[in-house]
Scaffold this motif. Structure first.
Motif, mmCIF file in Angstrom:
data_model
loop_
_atom_site.group_PDB
_atom_site.id
_atom_site.type_symbol
_atom_site.label_atom_id
_atom_site.label_comp_id
_atom_site.label_asym_id
_atom_site.label_seq_id
_atom_site.Cartn_x
_atom_site.Cartn_y
_atom_site.Cartn_z
ATOM 1 N N ASN A 114 0.828 -1.210 0.000
ATOM 2 C CA ASN A 114 0.000 0.000 0.000
ATOM 3 C C ASN A 114 0.862 1.260 0.000
ATOM 4 O O ASN A 114 0.556 2.247 -0.672
ATOM 5 C CB ASN A 114 -0.924 0.006 1.225
ATOM 6 C CG ASN A 114 -1.980 -1.080 1.159
ATOM 7 O OD1 ASN A 114 -2.325 -1.553 0.078
ATOM 8 N ND2 ASN A 114 -2.487 -1.488 2.306
ATOM 9 N N LEU A 115 1.943 1.192 0.763
ATOM 10 C CA LEU A 115 2.844 2.339 0.862
ATOM 11 C C LEU A 115 3.499 2.630 -0.483
ATOM 12 O O LEU A 115 3.558 3.784 -0.937
ATOM 13 C CB LEU A 115 3.907 2.053 1.924
ATOM 14 C CG LEU A 115 4.769 3.218 2.402
ATOM 15 C CD1 LEU A 115 3.924 4.286 3.069
ATOM 16 C CD2 LEU A 115 5.842 2.725 3.351
ATOM 17 N N TYR A 118 1.080 4.139 -2.979
ATOM 18 C CA TYR A 118 0.852 5.559 -2.689
ATOM 19 C C TYR A 118 2.020 6.400 -3.198
ATOM 20 O O TYR A 118 1.827 7.438 -3.823
ATOM 21 C CB TYR A 118 0.677 5.740 -1.182
ATOM 22 C CG TYR A 118 0.168 7.108 -0.790
ATOM 23 C CD1 TYR A 118 -1.191 7.394 -0.766
ATOM 24 C CD2 TYR A 118 1.058 8.126 -0.436
ATOM 25 C CE1 TYR A 118 -1.657 8.637 -0.413
ATOM 26 C CE2 TYR A 118 0.604 9.376 -0.071
ATOM 27 C CZ TYR A 118 -0.756 9.624 -0.063
ATOM 28 O OH TYR A 118 -1.212 10.885 0.289
ATOM 29 N N GLN A 122 0.123 7.744 -6.444
ATOM 30 C CA GLN A 122 -0.752 8.797 -5.937
ATOM 31 C C GLN A 122 -0.086 10.169 -5.939
ATOM 32 O O GLN A 122 -0.770 11.190 -5.938
ATOM 33 C CB GLN A 122 -1.217 8.458 -4.510
ATOM 34 C CG GLN A 122 -1.936 7.131 -4.392
ATOM 35 C CD GLN A 122 -3.139 7.032 -5.311
ATOM 36 O OE1 GLN A 122 -3.940 7.955 -5.391
ATOM 37 N NE2 GLN A 122 -3.271 5.909 -6.011
ATOM 38 N N HIS A 132 -6.651 9.769 3.287
ATOM 39 C CA HIS A 132 -5.706 8.888 2.604
ATOM 40 C C HIS A 132 -4.275 9.164 3.069
ATOM 41 O O HIS A 132 -3.480 8.231 3.235
ATOM 42 C CB HIS A 132 -5.809 9.078 1.091
ATOM 43 C CG HIS A 132 -7.123 8.654 0.526
ATOM 44 N ND1 HIS A 132 -7.565 9.036 -0.725
ATOM 45 C CD2 HIS A 132 -8.111 7.887 1.055
ATOM 46 C CE1 HIS A 132 -8.762 8.515 -0.949
ATOM 47 N NE2 HIS A 132 -9.111 7.819 0.118
ATOM 48 N N GLU A 133 -3.961 10.422 3.265
ATOM 49 C CA GLU A 133 -2.630 10.771 3.770
ATOM 50 C C GLU A 133 -2.426 10.213 5.182
ATOM 51 O O GLU A 133 -1.332 9.744 5.515
ATOM 52 C CB GLU A 133 -2.470 12.299 3.775
ATOM 53 C CG GLU A 133 -1.095 12.793 4.180
ATOM 54 C CD GLU A 133 -0.061 12.728 3.065
ATOM 55 O OE1 GLU A 133 1.081 13.145 3.315
ATOM 56 O OE2 GLU A 133 -0.391 12.255 1.966
ATOM 57 N N HIS A 136 -1.747 6.545 4.996
ATOM 58 C CA HIS A 136 -0.367 6.390 4.546
ATOM 59 C C HIS A 136 0.597 6.544 5.721
ATOM 60 O O HIS A 136 1.540 5.762 5.875
ATOM 61 C CB HIS A 136 -0.092 7.436 3.474
ATOM 62 C CG HIS A 136 1.313 7.490 2.990
ATOM 63 N ND1 HIS A 136 1.956 6.422 2.432
ATOM 64 C CD2 HIS A 136 2.212 8.500 2.985
ATOM 65 C CE1 HIS A 136 3.188 6.769 2.090
ATOM 66 N NE2 HIS A 136 3.376 8.018 2.430
ATOM 67 N N ASP A 139 0.326 3.422 8.003
ATOM 68 C CA ASP A 139 1.024 2.254 7.436
ATOM 69 C C ASP A 139 2.532 2.391 7.630
ATOM 70 O O ASP A 139 3.217 1.410 7.967
ATOM 71 C CB ASP A 139 0.712 2.123 5.944
ATOM 72 C CG ASP A 139 -0.655 1.488 5.696
ATOM 73 O OD1 ASP A 139 -1.197 0.894 6.638
ATOM 74 O OD2 ASP A 139 -1.161 1.602 4.560
ATOM 75 N N TYR A 140 3.040 3.578 7.416
ATOM 76 C CA TYR A 140 4.472 3.810 7.577
ATOM 77 C C TYR A 140 4.898 3.562 9.029
ATOM 78 O O TYR A 140 5.903 2.886 9.293
ATOM 79 C CB TYR A 140 4.816 5.236 7.163
ATOM 80 C CG TYR A 140 6.287 5.562 7.270
ATOM 81 C CD1 TYR A 140 7.155 5.288 6.219
ATOM 82 C CD2 TYR A 140 6.809 6.128 8.434
ATOM 83 C CE1 TYR A 140 8.505 5.566 6.319
ATOM 84 C CE2 TYR A 140 8.157 6.408 8.542
ATOM 85 C CZ TYR A 140 9.003 6.140 7.485
ATOM 86 O OH TYR A 140 10.336 6.401 7.590
ATOM 87 N N MET A 170 1.744 13.268 0.013
ATOM 88 C CA MET A 170 3.023 13.120 0.707
ATOM 89 C C MET A 170 3.502 14.435 1.306
ATOM 90 O O MET A 170 4.696 14.759 1.302
ATOM 91 C CB MET A 170 4.084 12.552 -0.236
ATOM 92 C CG MET A 170 3.873 11.090 -0.585
ATOM 93 S SD MET A 170 5.288 10.373 -1.439
ATOM 94 C CE MET A 170 6.502 10.367 -0.125
#
Length: 258
Positions: A114-115, A118, A122, A132-133, A136, A139-140, A170
């Protein structure tokens, strides 16, 4: 009328006495001269208008080219911001988990997938939803927790009034990544505190990590410089970034007008 009058002049070989009486009238001559002036002025105005239109088109094309160059530069900044060491370390961790047949290996692979999705796809979008950010970011952080095990303590607090707002992709992750990269273990523990608060008109984001100035060199890296340049491009006159080092704590404070 002007053409007719002056046609008579040339037709009679410039012989004034032989010309018809109508064409000798001062009022006719004056009107003819005025008409010539009007026609000449009209032609000049049309020419100027055409040149102005061409200049506007050239300026518009130049503006669009500048926008394209800024977008390409922004993407370069993003790609430079992605840390290869994080990907290599995460892959090594997954490899170790796979060998040991740990149950969380598939979950880690999914989060990394997923990372990467993105990061690779993305970021080309001008805006993404804040939610969504945040996913992200989570997940990180989850991947880093799996790598650090018991030597990491992360507190991520969120106060979101409206998670449907859109921001540049990002935008926040580089600060979090920077805290993991340059954070220092104090008493065998890397401490990171992340706070995100979003109102209707503003975004507040802070990241703190344990820090040792003698062991860390932030000035030589390109990460924070790229972040500052990107903020200048994306939110000119609409952001404030403050970076402080105090009592073994490295802290960034970001405020953006939405």
């Amino acid at each position: 009328m002007a053409i007719v009058a002056f046609g008579f002049v040339f037709f009679f070989n410039l012989e004034y006495q032989q010309m018809p009486m109508l064409t000798k009238s001062p009022s006719i001559i004056l009107v003819s001269v005025l008409l010539i002036i009007v026609l000449a002025s009209g032609f000049k105005i049309l020419k100027h208008s055409y040149l102005s239109s061409e200049e506007k088109k050239a300026l518009k094309n130049k503006f669009l080219l500048t926008q394209l160059q800024l977008k390409e530069q922004e993407l370069r900044f993003l790609k430079m911001q992605i840390q290869p060491h994080f990907l290599f370390n995460t892959l090594n961790t997954i490899y170790g988990l796979a060998i040991q047949k740990k149950e969380n290996a598939p979950e880690m692979i999914l989060k990394l997938s997923n990372l990467l999705d993105y990061i690779l796809y993305q970021v080309e979008k001008p805006k993404v939803f804040l939610e969504h950010e945040i996913l992200h970011l989570e997940d990180y952080i989850a991947l880093e927790k799996m790598r650090f095990h018991d030597t990491l303590q992360v507190n991520f607090t969120k106060i979101i009034e409206n998670d449907k707002i859109q921001i540049s992709p990002m935008l926040l992750i580089p600060f979090v990544e920077n805290s993991f990269k340059h954070g220092v273990l104090m008493d065998d523990l890397l401490k990171i505190r992340i706070n995100l608060q979003v109102t209707i008109t503003k975004l507040f984001f802070t990241v703190e990590n344990s820090f040792n100035k003698e062991k860390t060199n932030l000035q030589g890296g390109i990460g924070l410089k790229n972040i500052k340049k990107r903020l200048q491009m994306l939110y000119p006159q609409k952001h404030h970034l403050e970076i402080t080092e105090k009592e073994n704590i490295f802290k960034i404070q970001l405020e953006i007008l939405l």
